[in-house]
Design a protein around this motif. Structure first.
Motif, PDB file in Angstrom:
ATOM      1  N   ARG A 189       0.853  -1.186   0.000  1.00  0.00           N
ATOM      2  CA  ARG A 189       0.000   0.000   0.000  1.00  0.00           C
ATOM      3  C   ARG A 189       0.884   1.230   0.000  1.00  0.00           C
ATOM      4  O   ARG A 189       1.774   1.366   0.845  1.00  0.00           O
ATOM      5  CB  ARG A 189      -0.916  -0.006   1.219  1.00  0.00           C
ATOM      6  CG  ARG A 189      -1.922   1.139   1.247  1.00  0.00           C
ATOM      7  CD  ARG A 189      -3.043   0.859   2.250  1.00  0.00           C
ATOM      8  NE  ARG A 189      -3.821  -0.306   1.844  1.00  0.00           N
ATOM      9  CZ  ARG A 189      -3.914  -1.441   2.557  1.00  0.00           C
ATOM     10  NH1 ARG A 189      -3.283  -1.546   3.704  1.00  0.00           N
ATOM     11  NH2 ARG A 189      -4.643  -2.451   2.128  1.00  0.00           N
ATOM     12  N   ASP A 190       0.684   2.129  -0.975  1.00  0.00           N
ATOM     13  CA  ASP A 190       1.531   3.312  -1.063  1.00  0.00           C
ATOM     14  C   ASP A 190       1.062   4.402  -0.102  1.00  0.00           C
ATOM     15  O   ASP A 190       0.077   4.241   0.632  1.00  0.00           O
ATOM     16  CB  ASP A 190       1.626   3.824  -2.508  1.00  0.00           C
ATOM     17  CG  ASP A 190       0.315   4.395  -3.040  1.00  0.00           C
ATOM     18  OD1 ASP A 190      -0.597   4.695  -2.249  1.00  0.00           O
ATOM     19  OD2 ASP A 190       0.211   4.541  -4.287  1.00  0.00           O
ATOM     20  N   ALA A 191       1.779   5.526  -0.104  1.00  0.00           N
ATOM     21  CA  ALA A 191       1.512   6.593   0.859  1.00  0.00           C
ATOM     22  C   ALA A 191       0.144   7.229   0.665  1.00  0.00           C
ATOM     23  O   ALA A 191      -0.385   7.874   1.586  1.00  0.00           O
ATOM     24  CB  ALA A 191       2.594   7.665   0.761  1.00  0.00           C
ATOM     25  N   LYS A 192      -0.450   7.035  -0.523  1.00  0.00           N
ATOM     26  CA  LYS A 192      -1.780   7.584  -0.799  1.00  0.00           C
ATOM     27  C   LYS A 192      -2.892   6.574  -0.531  1.00  0.00           C
ATOM     28  O   LYS A 192      -4.064   6.847  -0.799  1.00  0.00           O
ATOM     29  CB  LYS A 192      -1.849   8.076  -2.238  1.00  0.00           C
ATOM     30  CG  LYS A 192      -0.894   9.234  -2.536  1.00  0.00           C
ATOM     31  CD  LYS A 192      -1.008   9.676  -3.989  1.00  0.00           C
ATOM     32  CE  LYS A 192      -0.057  10.832  -4.272  1.00  0.00           C
ATOM     33  NZ  LYS A 192      -0.142  11.278  -5.688  1.00  0.00           N
ATOM     34  N   GLY A 193      -2.517   5.403  -0.047  1.00  0.00           N
ATOM     35  CA  GLY A 193      -3.504   4.384   0.276  1.00  0.00           C
ATOM     36  C   GLY A 193      -3.865   3.481  -0.882  1.00  0.00           C
ATOM     37  O   GLY A 193      -4.788   2.661  -0.767  1.00  0.00           O
ATOM     38  N   ASN A 194      -3.133   3.575  -2.009  1.00  0.00           N
ATOM     39  CA  ASN A 194      -3.406   2.721  -3.169  1.00  0.00           C
ATOM     40  C   ASN A 194      -2.712   1.378  -3.025  1.00  0.00           C
ATOM     41  O   ASN A 194      -1.551   1.313  -2.607  1.00  0.00           O
ATOM     42  CB  ASN A 194      -2.922   3.407  -4.450  1.00  0.00           C
ATOM     43  CG  ASN A 194      -3.620   4.734  -4.697  1.00  0.00           C
ATOM     44  OD1 ASN A 194      -4.842   4.814  -4.636  1.00  0.00           O
ATOM     45  ND2 ASN A 194      -2.848   5.776  -4.979  1.00  0.00           N
ATOM     46  N   ASP A 195      -3.401   0.293  -3.379  1.00  0.00           N
ATOM     47  CA  ASP A 195      -2.808  -1.038  -3.361  1.00  0.00           C
ATOM     48  C   ASP A 195      -2.068  -1.277  -4.667  1.00  0.00           C
ATOM     49  O   ASP A 195      -2.618  -1.075  -5.758  1.00  0.00           O
ATOM     50  CB  ASP A 195      -3.886  -2.094  -3.164  1.00  0.00           C
ATOM     51  CG  ASP A 195      -4.498  -2.048  -1.768  1.00  0.00           C
ATOM     52  OD1 ASP A 195      -3.748  -1.733  -0.813  1.00  0.00           O
ATOM     53  OD2 ASP A 195      -5.716  -2.298  -1.636  1.00  0.00           O
ATOM     54  N   ARG A 196      -0.817  -1.716  -4.558  1.00  0.00           N
ATOM     55  CA  ARG A 196       0.025  -1.883  -5.740  1.00  0.00           C
ATOM     56  C   ARG A 196       0.811  -3.195  -5.651  1.00  0.00           C
ATOM     57  O   ARG A 196       0.821  -3.857  -4.612  1.00  0.00           O
ATOM     58  CB  ARG A 196       0.990  -0.704  -5.888  1.00  0.00           C
ATOM     59  CG  ARG A 196       0.288   0.652  -6.025  1.00  0.00           C
ATOM     60  CD  ARG A 196       1.277   1.765  -6.325  1.00  0.00           C
ATOM     61  NE  ARG A 196       0.616   3.054  -6.418  1.00  0.00           N
ATOM     62  CZ  ARG A 196      -0.027   3.502  -7.493  1.00  0.00           C
ATOM     63  NH1 ARG A 196      -0.085   2.741  -8.593  1.00  0.00           N
ATOM     64  NH2 ARG A 196      -0.592   4.695  -7.501  1.00  0.00           N
ATOM     65  N   LYS A 197       1.491  -3.537  -6.766  1.00  0.00           N
ATOM     66  CA  LYS A 197       2.331  -4.730  -6.856  1.00  0.00           C
ATOM     67  C   LYS A 197       3.763  -4.319  -7.169  1.00  0.00           C
ATOM     68  O   LYS A 197       4.012  -3.291  -7.805  1.00  0.00           O
ATOM     69  CB  LYS A 197       1.826  -5.673  -7.960  1.00  0.00           C
ATOM     70  CG  LYS A 197       0.411  -6.193  -7.761  1.00  0.00           C
ATOM     71  CD  LYS A 197       0.330  -7.213  -6.638  1.00  0.00           C
ATOM     72  CE  LYS A 197      -1.064  -7.842  -6.580  1.00  0.00           C
ATOM     73  NZ  LYS A 197      -1.176  -8.817  -5.469  1.00  0.00           N
ATOM     74  N   TRP A 198       4.696  -5.154  -6.723  1.00  0.00           N
ATOM     75  CA  TRP A 198       6.116  -4.906  -6.994  1.00  0.00           C
ATOM     76  C   TRP A 198       6.836  -6.248  -7.071  1.00  0.00           C
ATOM     77  O   TRP A 198       6.672  -7.090  -6.186  1.00  0.00           O
ATOM     78  CB  TRP A 198       6.733  -4.067  -5.876  1.00  0.00           C
ATOM     79  CG  TRP A 198       8.084  -3.499  -6.204  1.00  0.00           C
ATOM     80  CD1 TRP A 198       9.282  -4.160  -6.229  1.00  0.00           C
ATOM     81  CD2 TRP A 198       8.367  -2.151  -6.552  1.00  0.00           C
ATOM     82  NE1 TRP A 198      10.292  -3.315  -6.567  1.00  0.00           N
ATOM     83  CE2 TRP A 198       9.758  -2.063  -6.771  1.00  0.00           C
ATOM     84  CE3 TRP A 198       7.578  -1.010  -6.686  1.00  0.00           C
ATOM     85  CZ2 TRP A 198      10.375  -0.869  -7.123  1.00  0.00           C
ATOM     86  CZ3 TRP A 198       8.204   0.183  -7.036  1.00  0.00           C
ATOM     87  CH2 TRP A 198       9.577   0.246  -7.256  1.00  0.00           C
ATOM     88  N   ASP A 199       7.629  -6.442  -8.108  1.00  0.00           N
ATOM     89  CA  ASP A 199       8.441  -7.651  -8.228  1.00  0.00           C
ATOM     90  C   ASP A 199       9.823  -7.408  -7.646  1.00  0.00           C
ATOM     91  O   ASP A 199      10.428  -6.349  -7.857  1.00  0.00           O
ATOM     92  CB  ASP A 199       8.583  -8.065  -9.698  1.00  0.00           C
ATOM     93  CG  ASP A 199       7.267  -8.545 -10.296  1.00  0.00           C
ATOM     94  OD1 ASP A 199       6.408  -9.019  -9.532  1.00  0.00           O
ATOM     95  OD2 ASP A 199       7.103  -8.438 -11.528  1.00  0.00           O
ATOM     96  N   MET A 200      10.313  -8.381  -6.901  1.00  0.00           N
ATOM     97  CA  MET A 200      11.626  -8.250  -6.274  1.00  0.00           C
ATOM     98  C   MET A 200      12.387  -9.574  -6.340  1.00  0.00           C
ATOM     99  O   MET A 200      11.797 -10.643  -6.504  1.00  0.00           O
ATOM    100  CB  MET A 200      11.491  -7.841  -4.803  1.00  0.00           C
ATOM    101  CG  MET A 200      10.780  -8.858  -3.929  1.00  0.00           C
ATOM    102  SD  MET A 200      11.026  -8.586  -2.149  1.00  0.00           S
ATOM    103  CE  MET A 200      12.707  -9.166  -1.943  1.00  0.00           C
ATOM    104  N   VAL A 201      13.695  -9.476  -6.217  1.00  0.00           N
ATOM    105  CA  VAL A 201      14.578 -10.637  -6.142  1.00  0.00           C
ATOM    106  C   VAL A 201      15.144 -10.711  -4.730  1.00  0.00           C
ATOM    107  O   VAL A 201      15.432  -9.692  -4.114  1.00  0.00           O
ATOM    108  CB  VAL A 201      15.728 -10.514  -7.157  1.00  0.00           C
ATOM    109  CG1 VAL A 201      16.672 -11.713  -7.048  1.00  0.00           C
ATOM    110  CG2 VAL A 201      15.192 -10.387  -8.571  1.00  0.00           C
ATOM    111  N   ASP A 238      16.003  -7.013  -1.460  1.00  0.00           N
ATOM    112  CA  ASP A 238      16.163  -6.657  -0.052  1.00  0.00           C
ATOM    113  C   ASP A 238      17.501  -7.136   0.505  1.00  0.00           C
ATOM    114  O   ASP A 238      17.718  -7.114   1.714  1.00  0.00           O
ATOM    115  CB  ASP A 238      15.007  -7.210   0.796  1.00  0.00           C
ATOM    116  CG  ASP A 238      14.995  -8.727   0.873  1.00  0.00           C
ATOM    117  OD1 ASP A 238      15.727  -9.382   0.101  1.00  0.00           O
ATOM    118  OD2 ASP A 238      14.240  -9.274   1.701  1.00  0.00           O
ATOM    119  N   GLU A 239      18.421  -7.556  -0.327  1.00  0.00           N
ATOM    120  CA  GLU A 239      19.737  -8.016   0.120  1.00  0.00           C
ATOM    121  C   GLU A 239      20.510  -6.864   0.749  1.00  0.00           C
ATOM    122  O   GLU A 239      20.480  -5.742   0.265  1.00  0.00           O
ATOM    123  CB  GLU A 239      20.528  -8.582  -1.055  1.00  0.00           C
ATOM    124  CG  GLU A 239      21.863  -9.178  -0.668  1.00  0.00           C
ATOM    125  CD  GLU A 239      22.685  -9.560  -1.880  1.00  0.00           C
ATOM    126  OE1 GLU A 239      23.528 -10.457  -1.765  1.00  0.00           O
ATOM    127  OE2 GLU A 239      22.483  -8.949  -2.940  1.00  0.00           O
TER     128      GLU A 239
END
Length: 249
Positions: free
Chosen positions: A84-96, A186-187
């Motif tokens: 959830r971003d700072a404006k309250g929107n639900d979002r997706k993010w790909d990470m390794v 997140d390493e």
């Protein structure tokens, strides 16, 4: 082994896509920072969905709410995050993330910045050159490697430095966990600053103790000459890690 440490190409994908940053000056004014990313074991991915991220209170309403593993190898995993971003929107993010982080560890690896002293001579440092398959070329970087189970950052740094370069050192400073490629992974690593006495008998004839998968060239460079050294490396086609070059400008 070095931070990209294994024969599988997947083992170096993450490291080659991130950068390493080091701030330093000559003599006692060496300043430090460096980065790579932080990870957790694949088997603990779900349980760490909330705990592996920093406290969201420092970024307003933004927070990760879920993590789903998409794919994994022995060394790396691809996750899709819900946040959830700072404006309250639900979002997706790909990470390794790495699948190799030790239980309860706050960093995956160490990088080692050396200050080498010899009576009557300028301060020197160590850089290493090795082939990185994702870049399909050689890179110039710092000695580095993963933390073994039960190791402290200081212990890992002294071991890795000895294995990769043959030099025996004394730990001067250990950074907190540092991150650079936060949009990818997140390493985290700890940057360990070490001093090396070039007049000591133990450093008179340094010999590497590399793994079969490693081929690492070691250069000892005067700090005052580092920019020229890196420029020449770049001219011959090597890729220099950004932060290592930045502080020579």
């Amino acid at each position: 082994p070095s931070l990209a440490f294994c024969s599988s190409a997947s083992a170096v994908v993450l490291y080659s896509m991130s950068a390493m940053t080091v701030w330093y000056g000559v003599g006692s004014r060496f300043r430090h920072a460096c980065a790579c990313a932080r990870s957790c074991a694949s088997s603990r991915a779900s349980s760490r969905a909330s705990s592996s991220f920093h406290d969201a209170s420092s970024v307003g309403k933004s927070q990760v709410t879920d993590r789903q593993e998409v794919a994994a190898t022995r060394w790396l995993a691809l996750d899709t995050l819900s946040y959830r971003d700072a404006k309250g929107n639900d979002r997706k993010w790909d990470m390794v993330r790495r699948t190799t982080r030790n239980e309860n560890a706050d960093a995956d690896a160490v990088a080692i910045f050396t200050k080498m002293y010899k009576e009557g001579e300028p301060v020197r440092t160590i850089v290493v050159r090795q082939f990185r398959p994702p870049l399909n070329c050689h890179t110039i970087e710092l000695p580095a490697g993963l933390l073994d189970a039960g190791e402290t950052a200081s212990e890992a740094a002294l071991r890795e430095l000895k294995e990769e370069t043959g030099y025996t050192a004394v730990v001067e400073h250990v950074s907190p966990p540092l991150s650079l490629s936060a949009g990818l992974t997140d390493e985290c690593i700890r940057l360990v600053t070490c001093t090396v006495d070039l007049d000591a008998a133990v450093n008179a004839d340094p010999k590497q103790a590399l793994d079969d998968t490693e081929s690492i060239e070691v250069s000892v460079v005067a700090v005052k000459d580092l920019r020229g050294f890196l420029d020449k490396a770049s001219e011959r086609g090597d890729v220099v890690f950004a932060g290592l070059y930045h502080q020579t400008v």
